[in-house]
Design a protein around this motif. Sequence first.
Motif, PDB file in Angstrom:
ATOM      1  N   CYS A  33     -16.897   1.516 -22.318  1.00  0.00           N
ATOM      2  CA  CYS A  33     -17.249   3.562 -21.774  1.00  0.00           C
ATOM      3  C   CYS A  33     -17.891   3.357 -20.461  1.00  0.00           C
ATOM      4  O   CYS A  33     -18.869   2.582 -19.626  1.00  0.00           O
ATOM      5  CB  CYS A  33     -18.821   3.908 -22.581  1.00  0.00           C
ATOM      6  SG  CYS A  33     -19.545   5.703 -21.972  1.00  0.00           S
ATOM      7  N   TRP A  34     -16.699   4.026 -20.093  1.00  0.00           N
ATOM      8  CA  TRP A  34     -16.328   4.312 -17.971  1.00  0.00           C
ATOM      9  C   TRP A  34     -17.587   6.111 -17.705  1.00  0.00           C
ATOM     10  O   TRP A  34     -16.863   6.504 -18.160  1.00  0.00           O
ATOM     11  CB  TRP A  34     -15.534   4.079 -17.634  1.00  0.00           C
ATOM     12  CG  TRP A  34     -14.645   2.905 -18.091  1.00  0.00           C
ATOM     13  CD1 TRP A  34     -13.845   2.477 -18.631  1.00  0.00           C
ATOM     14  CD2 TRP A  34     -14.861   2.006 -17.126  1.00  0.00           C
ATOM     15  NE1 TRP A  34     -12.891   1.335 -18.498  1.00  0.00           N
ATOM     16  CE2 TRP A  34     -13.866   0.829 -17.886  1.00  0.00           C
ATOM     17  CE3 TRP A  34     -15.676   1.423 -15.817  1.00  0.00           C
ATOM     18  CZ2 TRP A  34     -14.041  -0.835 -17.088  1.00  0.00           C
ATOM     19  CZ3 TRP A  34     -15.783  -0.321 -15.496  1.00  0.00           C
ATOM     20  CH2 TRP A  34     -14.786  -1.005 -16.274  1.00  0.00           C
ATOM     21  N   VAL A  35     -17.926   5.624 -17.014  1.00  0.00           N
ATOM     22  CA  VAL A  35     -18.939   7.208 -15.869  1.00  0.00           C
ATOM     23  C   VAL A  35     -18.902   6.336 -14.381  1.00  0.00           C
ATOM     24  O   VAL A  35     -18.988   5.537 -14.161  1.00  0.00           O
ATOM     25  CB  VAL A  35     -20.047   7.077 -16.986  1.00  0.00           C
ATOM     26  CG1 VAL A  35     -20.717   6.045 -16.118  1.00  0.00           C
ATOM     27  CG2 VAL A  35     -20.494   8.269 -16.442  1.00  0.00           C
ATOM     28  N   THR A  36     -18.669   7.844 -13.954  1.00  0.00           N
ATOM     29  CA  THR A  36     -19.066   7.346 -12.650  1.00  0.00           C
ATOM     30  C   THR A  36     -19.493   8.527 -11.832  1.00  0.00           C
ATOM     31  O   THR A  36     -19.925   9.316 -12.394  1.00  0.00           O
ATOM     32  CB  THR A  36     -17.894   7.971 -11.605  1.00  0.00           C
ATOM     33  OG1 THR A  36     -17.373   9.116 -12.066  1.00  0.00           O
ATOM     34  CG2 THR A  36     -16.543   6.809 -12.318  1.00  0.00           C
ATOM     35  N   LEU A  37     -20.359   7.974 -10.444  1.00  0.00           N
ATOM     36  CA  LEU A  37     -21.569   8.483 -10.719  1.00  0.00           C
ATOM     37  C   LEU A  37     -21.660   8.619  -8.443  1.00  0.00           C
ATOM     38  O   LEU A  37     -21.427   8.051  -8.676  1.00  0.00           O
ATOM     39  CB  LEU A  37     -23.047   7.872 -10.382  1.00  0.00           C
ATOM     40  CG  LEU A  37     -24.189   8.555 -10.826  1.00  0.00           C
ATOM     41  CD1 LEU A  37     -24.796   8.225 -12.587  1.00  0.00           C
ATOM     42  CD2 LEU A  37     -25.328   8.321 -10.161  1.00  0.00           C
ATOM     43  N   THR A  38     -21.671   9.686  -8.731  1.00  0.00           N
ATOM     44  CA  THR A  38     -21.685  10.750  -7.094  1.00  0.00           C
ATOM     45  C   THR A  38     -22.614  10.990  -6.902  1.00  0.00           C
ATOM     46  O   THR A  38     -22.704  12.400  -7.031  1.00  0.00           O
ATOM     47  CB  THR A  38     -20.315  11.490  -7.082  1.00  0.00           C
ATOM     48  OG1 THR A  38     -18.831  10.905  -7.537  1.00  0.00           O
ATOM     49  CG2 THR A  38     -19.629  12.428  -5.650  1.00  0.00           C
TER      50      THR A  38
ATOM     51  N   SER B  69     -18.205  16.785 -14.798  1.00  0.00           N
ATOM     52  CA  SER B  69     -16.708  16.741 -14.371  1.00  0.00           C
ATOM     53  C   SER B  69     -15.629  15.526 -15.133  1.00  0.00           C
ATOM     54  O   SER B  69     -15.755  14.414 -15.448  1.00  0.00           O
ATOM     55  CB  SER B  69     -16.362  17.616 -12.526  1.00  0.00           C
ATOM     56  OG  SER B  69     -16.192  16.601 -12.282  1.00  0.00           O
ATOM     57  N   ILE B  70     -14.281  15.857 -15.236  1.00  0.00           N
ATOM     58  CA  ILE B  70     -14.070  15.045 -15.725  1.00  0.00           C
ATOM     59  C   ILE B  70     -12.262  14.622 -15.023  1.00  0.00           C
ATOM     60  O   ILE B  70     -11.745  15.144 -14.131  1.00  0.00           O
ATOM     61  CB  ILE B  70     -12.946  15.359 -17.242  1.00  0.00           C
ATOM     62  CG1 ILE B  70     -14.336  15.792 -17.733  1.00  0.00           C
ATOM     63  CG2 ILE B  70     -12.208  14.054 -18.022  1.00  0.00           C
ATOM     64  CD1 ILE B  70     -14.960  14.237 -18.892  1.00  0.00           C
ATOM     65  N   ASP B  71     -12.455  14.064 -14.578  1.00  0.00           N
ATOM     66  CA  ASP B  71     -11.184  12.907 -13.259  1.00  0.00           C
ATOM     67  C   ASP B  71      -9.723  13.402 -14.433  1.00  0.00           C
ATOM     68  O   ASP B  71      -9.603  12.787 -15.166  1.00  0.00           O
ATOM     69  CB  ASP B  71     -11.088  11.618 -13.141  1.00  0.00           C
ATOM     70  CG  ASP B  71     -10.096  11.368 -12.119  1.00  0.00           C
ATOM     71  OD1 ASP B  71     -10.918  11.044 -11.046  1.00  0.00           O
ATOM     72  OD2 ASP B  71      -9.094  11.332 -12.255  1.00  0.00           O
ATOM     73  N   THR B  74      -7.876  10.056 -14.308  1.00  0.00           N
ATOM     74  CA  THR B  74      -7.906   8.498 -14.934  1.00  0.00           C
ATOM     75  C   THR B  74      -9.213   9.605 -16.628  1.00  0.00           C
ATOM     76  O   THR B  74      -9.171   8.475 -17.250  1.00  0.00           O
ATOM     77  CB  THR B  74      -8.854   8.097 -14.444  1.00  0.00           C
ATOM     78  OG1 THR B  74     -10.320   8.648 -14.245  1.00  0.00           O
ATOM     79  CG2 THR B  74      -8.909   7.304 -13.376  1.00  0.00           C
ATOM     80  N   GLY B  75      -9.133  10.266 -16.746  1.00  0.00           N
ATOM     81  CA  GLY B  75     -10.622  10.917 -17.612  1.00  0.00           C
ATOM     82  C   GLY B  75     -11.819  10.355 -17.882  1.00  0.00           C
ATOM     83  O   GLY B  75     -12.068  10.603 -19.406  1.00  0.00           O
TER      84      GLY B  75
END
Lengths: 91, 265
Positions: A33-38, B69-71, B74-75
Motif C-alpha cells: 500500500c503506497w501513500v505520498t505525504l506532501t 487527492s489521487i495522483d 500512478t493512482g
Amino acid sequence: MKKLFLLPMLCLLFLVMSSFSSTEVLDEDFSTCWVTLTYTNMNTGESHTETYYSNSRTSGADCAAGAQALANGDFMNSSDFRRSPVLAPAF
Amino acid sequence: MRFFLLFITFFSQIYLFGQNNDSIPVLEYEVNYNLGKALVKKGYVFNYKKNTYYHTSKTVFLEDIEKLSIDEVTGIPNVNVFSAGDGSDFNISYKQKNEHITKHSIGYELIKTTEVLQTFIWKPTGIKKIVNGRQCVELTSYFRGRTYLALVDLSVPIDFGPWKFNSFPGLPVLIYDTENKLKWTLTNVSKESDQKIKKFILELKDYSKSLKEMTLKDFIDLYDKTNNGYDMATSKMPRDYQREKSFKKRKRGGLELKFEWEAKD
C-alpha cells in the motif's frame, strides 16, 4: 451425567467459535500500500513530498481507507494557535 | 485680498503639517512567493519611533489544495499536511537595539527568532522604469543567497520596505529576486492615526510573547535537522507506514539560502 454436561458445553463452544467470522475479503493480487505525504510551509509555500508504504494493508479498499484516515486523522501534533493581529487598511 | 489668501495658505500649511505629524504612512504590498506551492498575501509596513514593523495577512495558495487527492498517473493517494498557523507572519526591526525579530512557522510550531539587524547595500543598475505610474530607478542587492532588484521612487523620502529590506534611497515600488520566486509589489500607501498604530503595536507585542523564542542560528539548525519541519509534522505518523528511503539530500528552499556565519563555498 458427564454427557449431559459436555453436550451443552460443546454447543456453547461451537457458538463462540462460529461468531469469529471475518467480513474482510483478502485481495490476493494486492501487495504493498503506497501513500505520498506532501508537507507545505504555511508562511513560505515551500513544499516537500515523501513516499510511504505499508505491508499490513490487505486490499486496495483497506489501503484507500488508510489514506483517508491519514487525511482525516490528527497525527500532526497541532494545537490551537492564536492568530497574528493584522492592521486593517484605512479604506 | 492678497493678504487674505496668504493667511489662508499659511494656516492650511500648518493644518496639513499637523495632520501629517499625527498620521503614519503605511505601505501596502502584494506579496508573491513561488518556492513550492505558489501563494499570495498582503503585506503592511510602517515606521514608528525608529522601528520598522512589517506584517502580513494569511496565506492564500493559488491552487486548490485538497487534503486527500489521487495522483492521476500512478493512482497513489496523496495526503496534504501544513505547518502551523495560517501563514501570517511579522518582522520587526529595532534600529537602536540593532535587532531584528521574525515570526516563522515550522512543523507544528510557531517560532519567533532574533538576529542582528542586517543592513542592505543597494547599488544602482543604471536602469530607469515607470512602475505603477511612478518614475523609478532600479537598484540591486545581494542578501543571504539571493540577488534582489528593487524599483525605487526617489521622490518619496522613505528608507524602509517590506520583510527584512531596508536602507532604500526612496519608496520601494517593486522588489523581486532574479529567479522570480519572490515579489513584493506596492499596491497602496495609506495613513493611519498614531492611536491606531500604537494599539496595533501593543497587540503585536502581546501576540509575540505567546511564541517560542530562539536565535535565527538555532532556528536554521532546527530547519535543517527537521527538513523544514517535515519530520516534526510527520512524527506522529502511524507505525504501519514506513518512509521510503530517499538518497537525495534536501536543499534549503526558503527566502534565505545562505547565512553570514556559514563558510563560503
